[in-house]
Enzyme design. Sequence first.
Site, PDB file in Angstrom:
ATOM      1  N   TYR A  54       0.927  -1.193  -0.011  1.00 19.69           N
ATOM      2  CA  TYR A  54       0.284   0.009  -0.306  1.00 19.69           C
ATOM      3  C   TYR A  54       0.854   1.414  -0.069  1.00 19.69           C
ATOM      4  O   TYR A  54       1.394   1.588   0.310  1.00 19.69           O
ATOM      5  CB  TYR A  54      -1.201  -0.327   1.459  1.00 19.69           C
ATOM      6  CG  TYR A  54      -1.793  -1.030   0.871  1.00 19.69           C
ATOM      7  CD1 TYR A  54      -2.385  -1.701  -0.133  1.00 19.69           C
ATOM      8  CD2 TYR A  54      -3.117  -1.255   2.103  1.00 19.69           C
ATOM      9  CE1 TYR A  54      -2.852  -2.522  -0.137  1.00 19.69           C
ATOM     10  CE2 TYR A  54      -3.490  -2.055   1.956  1.00 19.69           C
ATOM     11  CZ  TYR A  54      -3.649  -3.218   1.123  1.00 19.69           C
ATOM     12  OH  TYR A  54      -5.306  -4.149   1.530  1.00 19.69           O
ATOM     13  N   SER A 152      -5.545 -14.310   1.240  1.00 17.26           N
ATOM     14  CA  SER A 152      -5.622 -13.379   0.438  1.00 17.26           C
ATOM     15  C   SER A 152      -6.625 -13.063  -1.216  1.00 17.26           C
ATOM     16  O   SER A 152      -5.698 -13.703  -1.600  1.00 17.26           O
ATOM     17  CB  SER A 152      -5.098 -11.849   0.659  1.00 17.26           C
ATOM     18  OG  SER A 152      -6.316 -10.926   0.114  1.00 17.26           O
ATOM     19  N   GLN A 177      -8.950 -13.102   3.360  1.00 13.89           N
ATOM     20  CA  GLN A 177      -9.709 -12.049   3.197  1.00 13.89           C
ATOM     21  C   GLN A 177      -9.748 -12.083   1.794  1.00 13.89           C
ATOM     22  O   GLN A 177      -9.284 -11.501   0.898  1.00 13.89           O
ATOM     23  CB  GLN A 177      -8.220 -10.900   3.483  1.00 13.89           C
ATOM     24  CG  GLN A 177      -8.472  -9.490   2.887  1.00 13.89           C
ATOM     25  CD  GLN A 177      -7.945  -9.075   3.778  1.00 13.89           C
ATOM     26  OE1 GLN A 177      -7.418  -7.373   3.263  1.00 13.89           O
ATOM     27  NE2 GLN A 177      -7.126  -8.361   4.929  1.00 13.89           N
ATOM     28  N   PRO A 207     -16.446  -4.091   1.351  1.00 17.82           N
ATOM     29  CA  PRO A 207     -18.210  -4.007   1.883  1.00 17.82           C
ATOM     30  C   PRO A 207     -18.832  -3.453   1.518  1.00 17.82           C
ATOM     31  O   PRO A 207     -20.103  -3.352   0.663  1.00 17.82           O
ATOM     32  CB  PRO A 207     -18.088  -4.428   3.634  1.00 17.82           C
ATOM     33  CG  PRO A 207     -17.011  -2.958   3.805  1.00 17.82           C
ATOM     34  CD  PRO A 207     -15.712  -3.581   3.103  1.00 17.82           C
ATOM     35  N   LEU A 208     -18.547  -2.184   1.428  1.00 18.56           N
ATOM     36  CA  LEU A 208     -19.096  -0.468   0.071  1.00 18.56           C
ATOM     37  C   LEU A 208     -18.845  -1.599  -1.046  1.00 18.56           C
ATOM     38  O   LEU A 208     -19.450  -0.292  -1.970  1.00 18.56           O
ATOM     39  CB  LEU A 208     -19.082  -0.185   1.295  1.00 18.56           C
ATOM     40  CG  LEU A 208     -19.576  -0.137   2.173  1.00 18.56           C
ATOM     41  CD1 LEU A 208     -19.440   1.478   2.808  1.00 18.56           C
ATOM     42  CD2 LEU A 208     -20.453   0.083   2.658  1.00 18.56           C
ATOM     43  N   ARG A 228     -14.221   7.412  -5.432  1.00 20.31           N
ATOM     44  CA  ARG A 228     -13.175   6.787  -6.199  1.00 20.31           C
ATOM     45  C   ARG A 228     -12.972   6.154  -7.864  1.00 20.31           C
ATOM     46  O   ARG A 228     -12.623   6.384  -8.549  1.00 20.31           O
ATOM     47  CB  ARG A 228     -13.449   5.678  -4.888  1.00 20.31           C
ATOM     48  CG  ARG A 228     -12.385   4.493  -5.855  1.00 20.31           C
ATOM     49  CD  ARG A 228     -12.281   3.119  -4.812  1.00 20.31           C
ATOM     50  NE  ARG A 228     -11.897   3.900  -3.228  1.00 20.31           N
ATOM     51  CZ  ARG A 228     -11.807   2.824  -1.473  1.00 20.31           C
ATOM     52  NH1 ARG A 228     -12.160   1.379  -2.559  1.00 20.31           N
ATOM     53  NH2 ARG A 228     -12.297   3.710  -1.258  1.00 20.31           N
ATOM     54  N   GLY A 284     -12.402   1.340   5.288  1.00 22.44           N
ATOM     55  CA  GLY A 284     -11.408   2.289   4.770  1.00 22.44           C
ATOM     56  C   GLY A 284     -11.690   3.942   5.211  1.00 22.44           C
ATOM     57  O   GLY A 284     -13.458   4.350   5.678  1.00 22.44           O
TER      58      GLY A 284
END
Length: 333
Positions: A54, A152, A177, A207-208, A228, A284
């Site tokens: 990241y 993940s 994940q 999740p969104l 975004r 986030g």
Amino acid sequence: MQHTYLGKSGLKISRIIYGNWITHGSTVENEMAQRCVNAALDAGITTFDTADTYANTKAEVVLGEALKGQRRESLEILTKVYWPTGPMGPNDSGLSRKHIMESINGSLSRLGTDYVDLYQAHRYDVSTPLEETMLAFADIVRQGKALYIGVSEWTADQIRAAHAYSKELGFQLISSQPQYNMLWRVIEDEVVPTSAELGLSQIVWSPLAQGILTGKYLPGQEYPAGSRATLDSASRFIRAAMNDDVLTRVQNLRPIADELDVSLAQLGVAWVLQNDNVAAAIIGASRPEQVEENVKASEVVIPADAMARIDEILGDTVERNPAKTLEDQPGER
């Protein structure tokens, strides 16, 4: 804040996890990042998720600084390894023993801690023998640099093979994940039942649906400035889902949210937590207010009839094909 056990382990994590993908060290200034972390701590969040890739390692540095001074034993810090870091050299990515061993040391230094609670394979590495990868993880656990191991975006078959090695090598593989939300349910048919059988929990990201399920994107209208969907780095997922059919159906979820006296964002986070195999949802934030809003979702219970109406409204816009996990994995390095 509710806490729950992660997989078949004694480790408890907060049901809402604060994550810093595409925020810390990138789109959010450090002072605001500190405020968001403080808001998470104030709300009872004890679990923080990051990754070495990241912002090309900067996100770990920012999180480490933001958590400085907190009682380490009261936190659960999660990070990941796979994607390129540094100058992108030939061994700067993947799950080889070399990259894993160098990456855990780098992550610990940047995070300012002697160990991470969960170290996760960020993707599956087809170029490295699975036995090599799992041996490296076993050594990291024995050295005390990580307490538990997770994966993940691995398929059910990959998880099963890794779990067999973990049992043989004497360490605990306790989590998966994946991306999971109302629109993206590819884990339900294979990954979830396999994980439940083997003793792994899901820690879900997006999740969104990367903001789509907040309802901020309206059909037939320009995207909000700075959102975004307007970024050059916007994912393939959000580009594919940004059509009037999907956006209209999301708006049609508002009456359900209103009946439950929650926002669309809270409805989306609460929805993933309804799955018995989901231990936690990663959120986030670019503002403290977003943390405070999403944390409330951990207390929301969606009735069965409302869950059925959500399915009816979203209909065939939902992606359920488990093969999508394999399709989205990186190939040979």
